[in-house]
Design an enzyme around this catalytic site. Sequence first.
Site, short mmCIF file in Angstrom:
data_model
loop_
_atom_site.label_atom_id
_atom_site.label_comp_id
_atom_site.label_asym_id
_atom_site.label_seq_id
_atom_site.Cartn_x
_atom_site.Cartn_y
_atom_site.Cartn_z
N LEU A 1 0.79 -1.22 0.05
CA LEU A 1 -0.07 -0.22 -0.08
C LEU A 1 0.93 1.24 0.06
O LEU A 1 0.65 2.13 -0.85
CB LEU A 1 -0.82 -0.07 1.23
CG LEU A 1 -2.28 -0.94 1.27
CD1 LEU A 1 -2.90 -0.92 2.46
CD2 LEU A 1 -2.90 -0.52 0.02
N ARG B 1 -6.60 -5.06 20.37
CA ARG B 1 -6.40 -6.46 20.11
C ARG B 1 -5.20 -7.14 21.21
O ARG B 1 -5.28 -8.11 21.43
CB ARG B 1 -5.20 -6.44 18.89
CG ARG B 1 -6.02 -6.11 17.64
CD ARG B 1 -5.48 -5.81 16.36
NE ARG B 1 -6.23 -5.82 15.18
CZ ARG B 1 -5.91 -5.51 14.10
NH1 ARG B 1 -4.43 -5.23 13.70
NH2 ARG B 1 -6.75 -5.54 13.03
N LEU C 1 -3.96 -0.06 7.07
CA LEU C 1 -4.30 0.27 5.52
C LEU C 1 -4.07 1.96 5.67
O LEU C 1 -3.58 2.51 4.75
CB LEU C 1 -5.50 -0.37 5.16
CG LEU C 1 -5.75 -2.00 5.20
CD1 LEU C 1 -7.10 -2.28 4.70
CD2 LEU C 1 -4.48 -2.46 4.59
#
Lengths: 637, 229, 259
Positions: free
Chosen positions: A43, A330, A441
């Site tokens: 990306l 997370r 991202l």
Amino acid sequence: MELKSKLPSGPIETAWDRTRQELKLVNPSNKRKYSVIMVGSGLAGASGAATLAELGYQVKCFCYQDSPRRAHSISAQGGINGAKNYQNDGDSVWRLFYDTVKGGDFRAREANVHRLAEVSVNIIDQCVAQGVPFAREYGGTLANRSFGGAQVSRTFYARGQTGQQLLLGAYQSLERQIGIGAVQMYPRTEMLDVIVADGAARGIVTRDMVTGKIESHLADVVILATGGYANVFYLSTNAKGCNTTAIWRAHRRGAAFANPCYTQIHPTCIPVTGDHQSKLTLMSQSLRNDGRIWVPLKKGDKRPPGQIPENERDYYLERKYPSYGNLAPRDISSRAAKQCCDEGRGVGPTGLGVYLDFADAIGRLGENVIRERYGNLFEMYERITDENPYKIPMRIFPASHYVMGGLWVDYNLMSTIPGLHVLGEANFSDHGANRLGASALMQGLADGYFVIPYTIGDYLVNAKVKKIDASHPEVKKAEAEVTGRVKRLLSINGKRTPDSLHKELGKVIWEKCGMGRNAAGLKEALQRIPAIREEFWKNLKVLGSGDDLNVSLEKAGRVADFMEMAELLCIDALERDESCGAHFREEHQTPDGEALRNDEKFCHVAAWEWAGEGKTPILHKEPLTFESLHLTQRSYK
Amino acid sequence: MSSIPIITSASSVKPLEATVAKKVLVAITGIVLFGFVLIHMVGNIQLYQGPEKLNHYAELLQSMKPVLWTFRIVLLAAVGVHALFAILLWLRNRSARPVAYESQRFVSATLTSRTMIWSGPLIGLFVVYHILHFTTGTFPPPHFNSHNVYNNVVYAFQVPGVSIAYIIAMVALGFHLYHGGVSLFQTLGLRTPHDEKPLKLVLWVITTIIVVVNISFPLAVLTGLVGLK
Amino acid sequence: MLNLTLKVWRQKGPKDAGQMVTYPAPGISPDMSFLEMLDVVNERMMEKDEEPIAFDHDCREGICGSCGTVVNGIAHGPRSATTACQLHMRSFKDGDTITVEPWRAKPFPVLKDLIVDRSAYDRIIAAGGFVSVNTGGCPDGNSLPIPKENAELSMDAAACIGCGACAAACPNASAMLFVSAKVSQLALLPQGQPERRDRVLKMVAQMDAEGFGGCTNIGECESACPKEIKLENIARLNRDFLVATVTKRPVTASQGGGA
């Protein structure tokens, strides 16, 4: 070494705007006189290479895969955050900024994170214009889902393949530039060293993975967008080829390595089945929107999940973190799963797993809605495990997944080597000690589309780089070193394969420097790593030659760098004597097992300078100041 | 690594040279030939109505020379274009796989789709024979009389070898028409997933009718159902 | 545990001749993926000083498109909608002989063993598989409403991973499914409209220039595709190609400079 972070002063809301006004510009007709090397085509790399070529720079782009479209960004499933507030649920740039700093446990730079949140909005627009088929509502507007660590719905997604679609958007822009000759693409080409000449990064040494040819490429500026080093654990969700070589070689040439101990363990991966396991597969954490995580209340309860009644189940995330529940960040979710397994309440044949159960969601919404939302993930799970998750709860376990640490960069994304810029996961900049879902991202594309195109001109104008040619002694020296290294790997003629040594290293790192770390374990790891490294250089076996396609040789080179990198990882983890985000030092926890920061001593970025082979690296500290947000104890209860 | 230059301007593209365009030509000429086969079959059904009807039909066609020759020229051109581009594509397709697989298993390829390149030339040979047989009388059936089509057909099909050849050719024609028919909808971009099943069913019915009716002529003669009158 | 026999294509380099070589593969766990099985075989070969079998692979979760071999005559092996890396050994029986071959197509020359050069696919994308927007200055994402159905169909086509199985499975080595997937994805979205005609013409021309075969509507590509890309995309490509050919206008407007 001096860390000049170039952070803007003054109000944070306008800091990036003011910086952009101050950055020097390169006149359009002069841009074509400058050449740029981009290493990596994920990306960050693809978006950066395409954008710089659009602006008029001469770009060379390198990747080890056979096509730039295969970079590991493609595997990202869940989504990308954008502070659009399309859902009218109270989102804003400020809230995304706040969530990200808090999610990173106050170990990121405020100014960087605010810039990231600002440009998140432009990224969505850019991707839509490229034809990225984001999910839509019936009215035709963009759909959003919620994601871990946030209380708003700001995650844009394309089924469970968001990374793929965003990467293909960037890849298509890159191919367009390749087609018109503005970018020269070098697939199946691995960067093996940086050339630093006259005090600045001026090129790279590469190996053509098909012909074995070792070659130098020179440019006015070098950019690394080579991803993270999670494969240091051997088993991770990263692609098999992901490696640390580019950034490690840059580190050895003088780029500071920041916060290597910030490695993220993803809570929802498919458990290991045996020694043959070559990699771990992630199940998007978007599954946690509808799945409920639980383990049996009793230790060693081996009944099939369907036979365990409701009152004998422990929905531990909902119990411990009622306001975030299954959507806790997370690091917290991973540690909670590990705790349950350590207590002997893990499920599955190995006891290393917890259930992710969709029975309630299927009952509430029907199987079709669940299939529409997660169909491809359920199929993937079924292919791998041979179990039908519509009927039997999924089994999941945490796995190494992403690294927040990376090469130190200033606000303009330049490392401590002038002219060497670092983008995406390869740098350390935006996520602090823990990254929130759907933010990787965002960061990769922010760096590539909207940051580096502005900051690179400023460097080129100010640095006034002089052209060098291939006869420069530093070029010859770097080439000779790379050639020597390849020869050395081929000539050891020992007994151990690169994979077997990598596995051995990975096991030590996972056990001693994984989800939970402590001083004794880290010290032990620091004893064992040099021994494994020694074994590597004494007993490695690489067959074949260096003059053609040689997969073992490629692996060996990467493993060699992991062997060195792993040591720095543990040194940093030992040095950071606090718990923060994904870095959990067992010595520092609250009575109920939460991470306990030590802001007085550790509110800084740890940037390590290479001191030479066999020497202890030198620690430099960049203090972190929080002017817009207050340092608070992270709470998701 | 081989590297072929990248085409960056649409104005340099010659669409008529593209494989897709060649296929379109094969499809369009295929429609013409499919239509002819259908009309030919309908005309031939008059065999069952006796010699007068059939011979009258033949005379009618012969009396409209300009129309007849226009049809013949269009058909000949269609056959030529159809065969030429099909063969060009076939040669290209063969060269696209210079090294064959040690083992290749087909999952969805059908007998009809895999045999187009064989059923096509077989039909071509048959058509040549058919014309030499009945139209020009170069290889005439016994007692050939260009004004008595009915008798020609009966005499011809009384020879079992000839009947068998015709039957085999008709089966090949059925194969070719079925896959060709389904395929032309795809090639002309007319197929959608919704009408895939009905389309296949309709084509299956039409081609089956064509094959059965055409085969019924030699069978009727061989079994004595149709005889000299 | 499965005891298998492998017949694998070995080829030293692009210019060398290759051959099928037989290897025993005993003690294979049914929980292994196909590529993990190859890993195990390779490790054992290296212990005996034999060069390992070279194969492309990377993400091993079925999305990067790197892996791809013809297993027992079927691209990506016997399980439908599954890449070789996601194929598990429980799809095979004890005692099986498994043939493993590289993709076979003129535009995919073998580089080594099972590794082929698929750069032809990149060049097809470079010819026109994009929307020509530069970075920056794009309208708000919601300013362009897209019917959900079109977005879904576009996503179906966009799921292509560019692995090459379609061309490998096609008896004609045709790349039409790959090309049509990108043509369709962009043709179904308003963003793709301005370049819709040019795109299909350029991509088809590039596909032909690369030497792929033509489509004869056999459908092997659809069966082999690990992402279940549908044949209807090829119909859409054909339709767009026809329309583009019929309505193509030469560009006549001059590229005038500013005042």
